[in-house]
Design a protein around this motif. Structure first.
Motif, PDB file in Angstrom:
ATOM      1  N   SER A   1      -3.253 -27.286   6.184  1.00  0.00           N
ATOM      2  CA  SER A   1      -2.961 -26.731   4.812  1.00  0.00           C
ATOM      3  C   SER A   1      -1.926 -25.366   5.240  1.00  0.00           C
ATOM      4  CB  SER A   1      -3.988 -26.218   4.190  1.00  0.00           C
ATOM      5  OG  SER A   1      -3.722 -25.368   2.973  1.00  0.00           O
TER       6      SER A   1
ATOM      7  N   LEU B   1      -2.245 -34.653   0.153  1.00  0.00           N
ATOM      8  CA  LEU B   1      -2.564 -33.810  -0.824  1.00  0.00           C
ATOM      9  C   LEU B   1      -4.042 -33.385  -0.802  1.00  0.00           C
ATOM     10  CD1 LEU B   1      -1.601 -36.246  -4.122  1.00  0.00           C
ATOM     11  CD2 LEU B   1      -0.560 -33.875  -3.388  1.00  0.00           C
ATOM     12  N   SER B   2      -4.846 -34.087   0.169  1.00  0.00           N
ATOM     13  CA  SER B   2      -6.116 -33.858   0.429  1.00  0.00           C
ATOM     14  C   SER B   2      -6.239 -32.547   1.543  1.00  0.00           C
ATOM     15  CB  SER B   2      -6.923 -34.978   1.131  1.00  0.00           C
ATOM     16  OG  SER B   2      -6.280 -35.283   2.244  1.00  0.00           O
TER      17      SER B   2
ATOM     18  N   THR C   1      -9.853 -30.551   0.815  1.00  0.00           N
ATOM     19  CA  THR C   1     -10.958 -31.382   1.340  1.00  0.00           C
ATOM     20  C   THR C   1     -11.058 -31.751   2.945  1.00  0.00           C
ATOM     21  OG1 THR C   1     -10.663 -32.586  -0.778  1.00  0.00           O
ATOM     22  CG2 THR C   1     -12.288 -33.595   0.795  1.00  0.00           C
TER      23      THR C   1
ATOM     24  N   GLY D   1      -3.964 -29.467  -3.978  1.00  0.00           N
ATOM     25  CA  GLY D   1      -4.253 -30.905  -3.717  1.00  0.00           C
ATOM     26  C   GLY D   1      -3.276 -31.496  -4.851  1.00  0.00           C
TER      27      GLY D   1
ATOM     28  N   GLU E   1      -6.067 -38.319  -9.143  1.00  0.00           N
ATOM     29  CA  GLU E   1      -6.325 -36.977  -8.933  1.00  0.00           C
ATOM     30  C   GLU E   1      -6.893 -36.866  -7.522  1.00  0.00           C
ATOM     31  OE1 GLU E   1      -5.142 -34.426 -10.687  1.00  0.00           O
ATOM     32  OE2 GLU E   1      -4.593 -35.763 -12.582  1.00  0.00           O
ATOM     33  N   VAL E   2      -6.435 -35.804  -6.743  1.00  0.00           N
ATOM     34  CA  VAL E   2      -6.831 -35.424  -5.433  1.00  0.00           C
ATOM     35  C   VAL E   2      -7.441 -34.316  -5.220  1.00  0.00           C
ATOM     36  CG1 VAL E   2      -6.270 -35.737  -3.082  1.00  0.00           C
ATOM     37  CG2 VAL E   2      -5.520 -37.483  -4.523  1.00  0.00           C
ATOM     38  N   LYS E   3      -8.469 -33.925  -4.958  1.00  0.00           N
ATOM     39  CA  LYS E   3      -8.847 -32.525  -4.596  1.00  0.00           C
ATOM     40  C   LYS E   3      -8.484 -31.829  -3.495  1.00  0.00           C
ATOM     41  CE  LYS E   3     -12.962 -29.615  -4.433  1.00  0.00           C
ATOM     42  NZ  LYS E   3     -14.456 -29.664  -4.221  1.00  0.00           N
ATOM     43  N   GLY E   4      -7.725 -30.479  -3.487  1.00  0.00           N
ATOM     44  CA  GLY E   4      -7.203 -30.146  -2.509  1.00  0.00           C
ATOM     45  C   GLY E   4      -7.784 -29.369  -1.632  1.00  0.00           C
TER      46      GLY E   4
END
Length: 304
Positions: free
Chosen positions: A51, A153-154, A176, A159, A171-174
């Protein structure tokens, strides 16, 4: 007596037809093979990603890569997949934990020889390197296997979402995952939300075609191939793996200076599925990274 002779002749005719049919099927099966057009269409670099702003993880990752390149362990891993070594299985923890005890790695395990599965075990250059990295950090490895479109995205903090091959928004949760390890090509768009490690592999896009397809047989250079590709309209279909550099190359991408083509680009969840569609007559060619291209062709031809 005539009836017996007629019966014998009928049986012989049936046997002959069955033999001819079997021969035809054998010939048909023999034609089901593909080949790589060994002319690089691009020049890229693979790297791992974290990230944006995660300097602690990025520093640890770069220090690790420097160490294994210096002591020969990196070359040992690569030799398992491009040389005469034997690939080692990588085991993921069964459950993901968010207490900091695990290195959570996002991947798409359909990209041999960088990441793929046999049974419940993971294999590939990226997977073996991530297992070594987790060990260096003193953490348990958890491999989060997902669609390639979700990998970046993860890992990114924000995300986001992507559209799957059925047109459904996912939808992808950031945040993760800690690291993206999926044969990632470094590009400016990804740099907006991710920080890349030092590169560890030079890659390129190549074509896969049916073995009896002579379209590119006289090509000697990239320019020769591009000239042919530029001549196609949307009646020609080229398969790619969704979200990959191959897709960007075909559709065009300003950040990577890809002009794109007028042929129809058809996306699939994996390169292997795309190649199968050549056999089914639904696409003409596949464009994908060179390493996976060679692995896919080897596996597909061995199975047919």
């Amino acid at each position: 007596m005539k009836k017996i002779v007629a019966l014998v002749l009928a049986v012989l005719m049936v046997v002959g037809c069955m033999a001819a049919f079997a021969a035809c099927k054998k010939d048909e099966t023999a034609k089901k093979s593909v080949k790589v057009i060994n002319i690089p269409l691009t020049s890229e670099e693979y790297a791992f990603a974290v990230s944006k702003g995660n300097s602690e993880m990025l520093t640890a990752l770069n220090d690790f890569l420097t160490e294994i390149k210096g002591n020969g362990k990196f070359d040992e891993v690569v030799n398992k997949y491009f040389g005469n070594g034997t690939p080692s299985p990588v085991t993921s923890a069964k459950e993901m934990k968010t207490d900091g005890s695990q290195l959570i790695v996002a991947t798409n395990a359909a990209f041999e020889p960088f990441e793929y599965m046999k049974g419940e075990n993971y294999y590939g250059i990226d997977m073996e390197l991530m297992a070594m990295f987790a060990q260096k950090l003193g953490k348990e490895l958890y491999v989060y296997n997902m669609e390639f479109d979700a990998v970046c995205l993860s890992v990114s903090a924000a995300g986001g979402s992507y559209e799957d091959e059925n047109g459904k928004t996912v939808e992808v949760k950031g945040g993760t995952c800690d690291v993206a390890a999926a044969g990632l090509t470094v590009n400016e768009k990804r740099k907006q939300t991710l920080d890349f490690s030092d590169s560890y592999y030079n890659a390129s896009q190549v074509l896969i075609a049916a073995s009896d397809d002579t379209t590119f047989d006289n090509c000697k250079t990239k320019e020769d191939v591009v000239k042919i590709l530029n001549g196609y309209t949307d009646t020609t279909k080229v398969g790619v793996q969704n979200g990959t550099t191959g897709e960007l190359y075909c559709k065009g991408d300003a950040d990577m200076e890809f002009a794109g083509y007028k042929f129809k680009t058809v996306g699939y969840a994996s390169g292997s599925l795309a190649v199968q569609e050549i056999f089914n007559g639904n696409i003409n060619f596949v464009i994908i990274d060179e390493g996976p291209a060679k692995a896919i062709v080897k596996n597909v031809n061995a199975a047919n």
